[in-house]
Design a protein around this motif. Structure first.
Motif, PDB file in Angstrom:
ATOM      1  N   VAL A 259       0.854  -1.289   0.227  1.00 58.69           N
ATOM      2  CA  VAL A 259      -0.075  -0.041   0.038  1.00 58.69           C
ATOM      3  C   VAL A 259       0.836   1.220   0.192  1.00 58.69           C
ATOM      4  CG1 VAL A 259      -1.584   1.347   1.166  1.00 58.69           C
ATOM      5  CG2 VAL A 259      -1.914  -1.207   0.981  1.00 58.69           C
ATOM      6  N   TRP A 260       1.896   1.358   0.845  1.00 59.39           N
ATOM      7  CA  TRP A 260       2.809   2.482   0.842  1.00 59.39           C
ATOM      8  C   TRP A 260       3.447   2.804  -0.436  1.00 59.39           C
ATOM      9  CZ3 TRP A 260       4.361   0.503   6.386  1.00 59.39           C
ATOM     10  CH2 TRP A 260       3.630   1.063   7.447  1.00 59.39           C
ATOM     11  N   TYR A 265       4.168   8.957  -4.075  1.00 62.49           N
ATOM     12  CA  TYR A 265       4.362  10.036  -5.021  1.00 62.49           C
ATOM     13  C   TYR A 265       5.486  10.653  -4.903  1.00 62.49           C
ATOM     14  CZ  TYR A 265       4.333  14.371  -7.420  1.00 62.49           C
ATOM     15  OH  TYR A 265       4.455  15.432  -8.020  1.00 62.49           O
ATOM     16  N   TYR A 266       5.920  10.968  -3.713  1.00 63.56           N
ATOM     17  CA  TYR A 266       6.954  11.835  -3.454  1.00 63.56           C
ATOM     18  C   TYR A 266       8.462  11.138  -3.779  1.00 63.56           C
ATOM     19  CZ  TYR A 266      10.178  15.240  -1.121  1.00 63.56           C
ATOM     20  OH  TYR A 266      11.057  16.126  -0.806  1.00 63.56           O
ATOM     21  N   THR A 270      10.819  12.036  -7.244  1.00 59.71           N
ATOM     22  CA  THR A 270      12.229  12.508  -6.985  1.00 59.71           C
ATOM     23  C   THR A 270      13.193  11.832  -7.726  1.00 59.71           C
ATOM     24  OG1 THR A 270      11.454  13.129  -4.613  1.00 59.71           O
ATOM     25  CG2 THR A 270      13.788  12.885  -5.301  1.00 59.71           C
ATOM     26  N   PHE A 271      12.996  10.426  -7.919  1.00 59.32           N
ATOM     27  CA  PHE A 271      14.165   9.679  -8.675  1.00 59.32           C
ATOM     28  C   PHE A 271      13.766   9.307 -10.062  1.00 59.32           C
ATOM     29  CE2 PHE A 271      14.841   8.185  -4.141  1.00 59.32           C
ATOM     30  CZ  PHE A 271      15.913   8.952  -3.964  1.00 59.32           C
ATOM     31  N   PHE A 272      12.409   9.658 -10.406  1.00 64.44           N
ATOM     32  CA  PHE A 272      11.811   9.068 -11.696  1.00 64.44           C
ATOM     33  C   PHE A 272      11.350  10.450 -12.795  1.00 64.44           C
ATOM     34  CE2 PHE A 272      10.681   5.058  -9.714  1.00 64.44           C
ATOM     35  CZ  PHE A 272      11.937   4.323  -9.950  1.00 64.44           C
ATOM     36  N   THR A 273      11.774  10.410 -13.909  1.00 62.25           N
ATOM     37  CA  THR A 273      11.232  11.302 -14.809  1.00 62.25           C
ATOM     38  C   THR A 273      10.638  10.688 -15.937  1.00 62.25           C
ATOM     39  OG1 THR A 273      13.383  11.605 -16.150  1.00 62.25           O
ATOM     40  CG2 THR A 273      13.125  13.057 -14.332  1.00 62.25           C
ATOM     41  N   ALA A 279       0.650   6.483  -9.249  1.00 56.73           N
ATOM     42  CA  ALA A 279       0.488   7.750  -8.405  1.00 56.73           C
ATOM     43  C   ALA A 279       1.118   8.809  -9.057  1.00 56.73           C
ATOM     44  CB  ALA A 279       1.377   7.599  -6.961  1.00 56.73           C
ATOM     45  N   LEU A 280       2.161   8.356 -10.084  1.00 59.25           N
ATOM     46  CA  LEU A 280       2.586   9.649 -10.903  1.00 59.25           C
ATOM     47  C   LEU A 280       1.563  10.051 -12.226  1.00 59.25           C
ATOM     48  CD1 LEU A 280       6.211   8.710 -11.299  1.00 59.25           C
ATOM     49  CD2 LEU A 280       5.555  10.361  -9.818  1.00 59.25           C
ATOM     50  N   MET A 281       1.011   9.102 -12.687  1.00 56.81           N
ATOM     51  CA  MET A 281       0.208   9.078 -13.817  1.00 56.81           C
ATOM     52  C   MET A 281      -1.071   9.844 -13.257  1.00 56.81           C
ATOM     53  SD  MET A 281       1.378   8.640 -16.466  1.00 56.81           S
ATOM     54  CE  MET A 281      -0.055   8.205 -17.750  1.00 56.81           C
TER      55      MET A 281
END
Length: 343
Positions: A259-260, A265-266, A270-273, A279-281
């Protein structure tokens, strides 16, 4: 044959003990009750009748407050955008449609994003559960110099937020290696998530170590003594004896970790572009909708019209976790009770 009609009548317990029937005994008890006791009994009778009503109201109210976001999410995800401007539509959509769900799936590239998230999520969770279990077992069973200091560091991992160490972590992964010998750029690599998980430093790892420490401290030492007599070393004892008996704690921590990592997102941002996660989408859903539906990143969409897509995105993002919880609810509840999180 003996005459049944002439058989002696069996006396009740009240008649045998006091020489009177239960009705007469009840009448005498009521006559001996004081006025204060009568008032207390009346209040108690009223409370016994009223309390179930108030309890039902409280439970229904709390249930509605907890379920309100999910109910509203489902209501908006399956309604047409025109219903958002209709003041008569509250919960039940006037125009049911699956178009919003389909558009959101296309905008999020849902199935590919789901595969990336599962690969990153499940892998990191499995690795982190094992590393945290091993660390927690070490704190629970072995005493060594500096163990209290190191356990204090574990507690600090629980208290200190991730934002405090994000910049040093980014620098470490951007120039990963030994200064003067080699340097690697691990940004946009899954190793930025796997390496902390492998070393018991992943997301909420401090809490997981603490849970395992408390669980292993509650296990009998006779299990380890028997393994040592049979010739097992500490690591083999941990793998062969302790882990099979810690299935409840392993499942609980694994579900927490899933779940975590799923909701993170944070750390991911920070590490992915380039790597896409659920979560990012979901965070960038507004821009993705503009590009996929309107082919124009500058188009203006009213906030009211955006609600249906955003609620559909939220519903799609939590659906896998809800399905997992439905099938593992029993084991999850038992694991929480046995792992020492409550009680």
């Amino acid at each position: 044959m003996a005459d049944v009609t002439n058989a002696p009548k069996i006396k009740t317990a009240d008649e045998t003990g006091s020489g009177m029937d239960s009705r007469e005994a009840g009448r005498r008890r009521r006559a001996s009750v004081t006025a204060e006791e009568r008032r207390y009994l009346r209040r108690k009778a009223v409370a016994d009748k009223v309390w179930p009503f108030f309890r039902a109201v409280i439970l229904i109210g709390l249930g509605f407050v907890i379920m309100y976001p999910l109910i509203y999410m489902i209501s908006c995800a399956f309604r047409d955008r025109a219903d958002m401007s209709d003041p008569t539509v509250m919960w039940i959509p006037r125009h049911y449609t699956l178009k919003v769900i389909a558009e959101t799936i296309d905008a999020m590239d849902y199935w590919k994003t789901l595969g990336n998230t599962l690969f990153l999520n499940i892998g990191c969770s499995l690795v982190q559960v094992f590393s945290c279990a091993l660390t927690g077992y070490g704190f629970a069973r072995f005493r060594f110099r500096g163990s209290r200091l190191l356990f204090g560091v574990v507690i600090m991992m629980i208290l200190v937020p991730t934002q405090v160490i994000s910049l040093p972590l980014y620098t470490q992964f951007r120039y990963f290696g030994i200064k003067g010998l080699f340097s690697l750029n691990l940004i946009d690599s899954r190793l930025t998530m796997y390496l902390p998980a492998m070393t018991a430093n992943g997301i909420r790892a401090g809490l997981m170590i603490y849970i395992f420490r408390q669980f292993f401290k509650g296990m009998p030492r006779e299990l380890e003594d028997a393994a040592y007599i049979d010739g097992c070393g500490p690591f083999r004892t941990f793998v062969r004896v302790m882990l099979p008996n810690a299935s409840a704690a392993l499942l609980t921590v694994f579900l927490f970790s899933v779940v975590w990592y799923w909701n993170d997102y944070y750390v991911s941002s920070t590490f992915f572009t380039d790597t896409r996660t659920i979560a990012l989408m979901l965070t960038n859903l507004d821009n993705e909708l503009k590009m996929n539906l309107f082919d124009d990143p500058t188009v203006q969409i009213s906030p009211r019209d955006q609600i249906v897509w955003k609620e559909a995105g939220c519903l799609l993002s939590i659906a896998p976790v809800l399905i997992m919880y439905v099938f593992l609810q029993k084991h999850f509840t038992e694991g929480i009770e046995r792992s020492g999180i409550v009680g």
